[in-house]
Structure formats: C-alpha cells, structure tokens
Design a protein around this motif. Structure first.
Motif, PDB file in Angstrom:
ATOM      1  N   GLY A  72     -57.390  47.755 -92.476  1.00 57.78           N
ATOM      2  CA  GLY A  72     -56.783  46.331 -92.668  1.00 57.78           C
ATOM      3  C   GLY A  72     -57.496  45.675 -93.755  1.00 57.78           C
ATOM      4  O   GLY A  72     -56.564  44.924 -94.456  1.00 57.78           O
ATOM      5  N   THR A  73     -58.683  45.528 -93.811  1.00 54.61           N
ATOM      6  CA  THR A  73     -59.390  44.736 -94.854  1.00 54.61           C
ATOM      7  C   THR A  73     -59.135  45.189 -96.241  1.00 54.61           C
ATOM      8  O   THR A  73     -58.907  44.553 -96.978  1.00 54.61           O
ATOM      9  CB  THR A  73     -61.159  44.840 -94.846  1.00 54.61           C
ATOM     10  OG1 THR A  73     -61.202  44.352 -93.417  1.00 54.61           O
ATOM     11  CG2 THR A  73     -61.709  43.993 -95.556  1.00 54.61           C
ATOM     12  N   ALA A  74     -58.952  46.503 -96.353  1.00 56.12           N
ATOM     13  CA  ALA A  74     -58.697  47.334 -97.601  1.00 56.12           C
ATOM     14  C   ALA A  74     -57.573  46.814 -98.201  1.00 56.12           C
ATOM     15  O   ALA A  74     -57.273  46.458 -99.065  1.00 56.12           O
ATOM     16  CB  ALA A  74     -58.862  48.736 -97.631  1.00 56.12           C
ATOM     17  N   GLN A  75     -56.529  46.922 -97.131  1.00 59.36           N
ATOM     18  CA  GLN A  75     -55.246  46.520 -97.606  1.00 59.36           C
ATOM     19  C   GLN A  75     -54.998  44.990 -98.057  1.00 59.36           C
ATOM     20  O   GLN A  75     -54.358  44.734 -98.880  1.00 59.36           O
ATOM     21  CB  GLN A  75     -54.140  46.619 -96.166  1.00 59.36           C
ATOM     22  CG  GLN A  75     -53.908  48.387 -96.027  1.00 59.36           C
ATOM     23  CD  GLN A  75     -53.192  48.363 -94.664  1.00 59.36           C
ATOM     24  OE1 GLN A  75     -53.117  47.639 -93.850  1.00 59.36           O
ATOM     25  NE2 GLN A  75     -52.515  49.688 -94.764  1.00 59.36           N
ATOM     26  N   GLU A  76     -55.761  44.055 -97.441  1.00 56.20           N
ATOM     27  CA  GLU A  76     -55.882  42.647 -97.492  1.00 56.20           C
ATOM     28  C   GLU A  76     -56.318  42.464 -98.985  1.00 56.20           C
ATOM     29  O   GLU A  76     -55.993  41.816 -99.753  1.00 56.20           O
ATOM     30  CB  GLU A  76     -56.389  41.928 -96.440  1.00 56.20           C
ATOM     31  CG  GLU A  76     -55.726  41.801 -95.288  1.00 56.20           C
ATOM     32  CD  GLU A  76     -56.746  41.245 -94.117  1.00 56.20           C
ATOM     33  OE1 GLU A  76     -57.809  40.414 -94.471  1.00 56.20           O
ATOM     34  OE2 GLU A  76     -56.361  41.172 -92.885  1.00 56.20           O
ATOM     35  N   ALA A  77     -57.479  43.426 -99.207  1.00 61.39           N
ATOM     36  CA  ALA A  77     -58.114  43.099-100.646  1.00 61.39           C
ATOM     37  C   ALA A  77     -57.178  43.561-101.943  1.00 61.39           C
ATOM     38  O   ALA A  77     -57.183  42.964-102.649  1.00 61.39           O
ATOM     39  CB  ALA A  77     -59.235  44.029-100.538  1.00 61.39           C
TER      40      ALA A  77
END
Length: 309
Positions: A72-77
C-alpha cells in the motif's frame, strides 16, 4: 525482498492457489513458486501450508499485514510521484479560514490549472505549524504572530486583520436596551459559546466566559446554530457569521463594557524557495484577493519578496 514477491504472496493468499495467482499476475506458476521460495528463504520461515488447497502458516498470518502495508505504501508513493509530474500544491489553513479564503480562490485557480492536484489540510494553529515544519504543506494560513515553537522561521507574505464581533440571535437582540452592559446580555442569554479563534485568548474573551453562568466550547458549525437559536452568545470571526448577520439571523452587539476584538492571521511559507513555483504564486495571489475582501490587509510583502526571489 521486492514488491513482485510481496504482490505474489498477497495474490496467492487471496486466490488460495498458486495457479490462480500466477494467472492473475500473468506469470508462470513456476515463477510464482520461485518468488515464494526466495521470500521464505529471506525471512527464514515457511509462509504457506502447501497441498490441494493453499493456506497460511502462523508465520504467514503474522507477515501478511506487514506485506500489505508495504504494498500500500508503495502504491501511495507511486501515485504521489504521478501527481508531482502533473503538478501538486499543498496548503494548510486554520479551519475557520478554509471556506472564506480558499473556496473561491481554488475555483479561479483550477480554471487556469485544471490538471494540478490541490490538497487543502485544515486544523488548529499547532497542527498548521507542524504541517509546515514537516513540509507536508508549502503554504500556511495561521494566527499571527506565530507562537508555536515548532515552526519559528516562517516567512509572512501577507497579514490580515479580521473583526471578531460578539453576536446574538435577532429575537434576543430585540429585547436588549440601546446601550446594554454585558450583565444585561448574560441575564437574557446566560450561555457563552467559546471558540478557539486565537493562540492566546484575549482578556475580553476569557473575562466573558468567567462572568457567564455557563459556557460551552464548540466547533464553528454547531456554535453558529446554537447562537441562531438564541441559546448562546459568543465572539465569532466576522467571516464565519457575515452571511448570518446580513440575513438577520444574528446581530452584532456592542456592550459598553466589553472591548471590541479582532484576530490577525498571516499567509506564510517555510522558505522563499516556495515562491519559485509560478503556479503556487498564482494561487497565493488568488488567496490574497479573498484576504482583502474578508478583512483588512495590515502588511503585504508578496510583491517585494517576488522581486527579490
């Protein structure tokens, strides 16, 4: 550990099958198995109970929320980077000034920059200072001078003074004498509405609360409703009640023994390098127009700062 391994792990959990997960990801089953063996070797645990159906081990269950958090963090980034490519502006403002200063400014700004993402965060003084300090926002609108130690190096572009009238419902105001004292007002409406408009409340505001038989602290919306219903009086920033006063729902009163109040706010940046972005400068100019409409401009350094930048 890489994202392909984590996405494969997550998909196997969802599908409960290596074969279905591989088909979903458009990879071979052998590739899916290879990724999971590499992930398990890296973690030093077995993630799956393999058989006719695939299920998680206790270690796999423990690892799953962390894997999904990383994905999820990678997608947000990735989405944040896409926004930067097309342009993004982040503003932090006192809640009471979002509607009067930013709404119309944003409409005009987006006519000129329809593809630019705009993020408007609202909060109290300390929250705005923190967002500027952490560089979550490029532009801030907050009480001035700023007393929050977290952000002491803010650069004011414009400072504005806004009246903070004491208001009461129209039907209650009609029952007051022409030049009332505050005791007469409190005898008619004994509840004082407290709103956190300032970093440090002025003496006139705290004195009114002390003298009142009862008080209540509320956000602006419910506070306005309470005042309109005749169930309380309070000091409201003018922009919050100007429409109600114009429509006759609320009346500004001037007790002879209560000092008139005002609030000073500023539009600030953390660094003058923010003014190197033309689209941010355009947005600042649009907000400055609303500042002139809402209050009195005490000082505007924007054009001088732009010339020096």
């Amino acid at each position: 550990m890489d994202l392909d391994q984590l996405r494969t792990f997550d998909r196997i959990v969802r599908e409960q099958s290596f074969t279905k997960a591989a088909a979903y990801l458009n990879i071979t089953q052998a590739t899916a198995s290879m990724r999971m063996r590499a992930l398990e070797q890296l973690l030093g645990v077995t993630l799956f109970v393999r058989g006719r159906t695939v299920s998680l081990t206790d270690q796999g269950m423990t690892f799953l929320p962390f894997a999904r958090r990383i994905i999820g963090t990678a997608q947000e980034a990735r989405e944040a980077l896409r926004r930067v490519e097309r342009g993004r502006i982040a503003i932090a403002s006192l809640r009471s000034l979002v509607s009067p200063l930013i709404t119309e400014s944003l409409l005009r700004f987006q006519e000129k920059y329809p593809a630019v993402d705009v993020v408007v965060n609202e909060g109290r003084q300390a929250q705005i200072a923190e967002m500027l300090h952490e560089r979550e926002s490029e532009l801030g609108i907050l009480c001035w001078p700023n007393l929050e130690p977290l952000a002491v190096d803010l650069v004011p572009l414009l400072t504005m003074r806004e009246r903070v009238p004491l208001v009461i419902s129209a039907d209650k105001a009609a029952k007051l004498s022409a030049t009332p004292e505050i005791e007469e007002v409190l005898a008619l409406v004994p509840r004082v509405i407290s709103l956190i408009w300032w970093q440090v409340a002025p003496e006139a505001s705290t004195a009114l609360t002390r003298r009142a038989p009862t008080s209540v602290e509320l956000p602006t919306g419910p506070a306005r409703r309470l005042a309109i219903k005749g169930e309380g009086i309070g000091f409201f920033v003018n922009s919050a009640v100007a429409d109600d006063i114009a429509a006759g729902r609320l009346v500004e009163i001037l007790p002879i023994d209560v000092e008139p109040l005002h609030r000073d706010t500023a539009m600030v940046v953390r660094s003058l390098t923010a003014l190197e972005r033309p689209m941010l400068v355009d947005f600042i100019r649009e907000i400055a127009k609303e500042c002139a409409r809402v209050g009195t401009i005490l000082d505007s350094r924007l054009e001088d700062l732009l010339s020096a930048a």
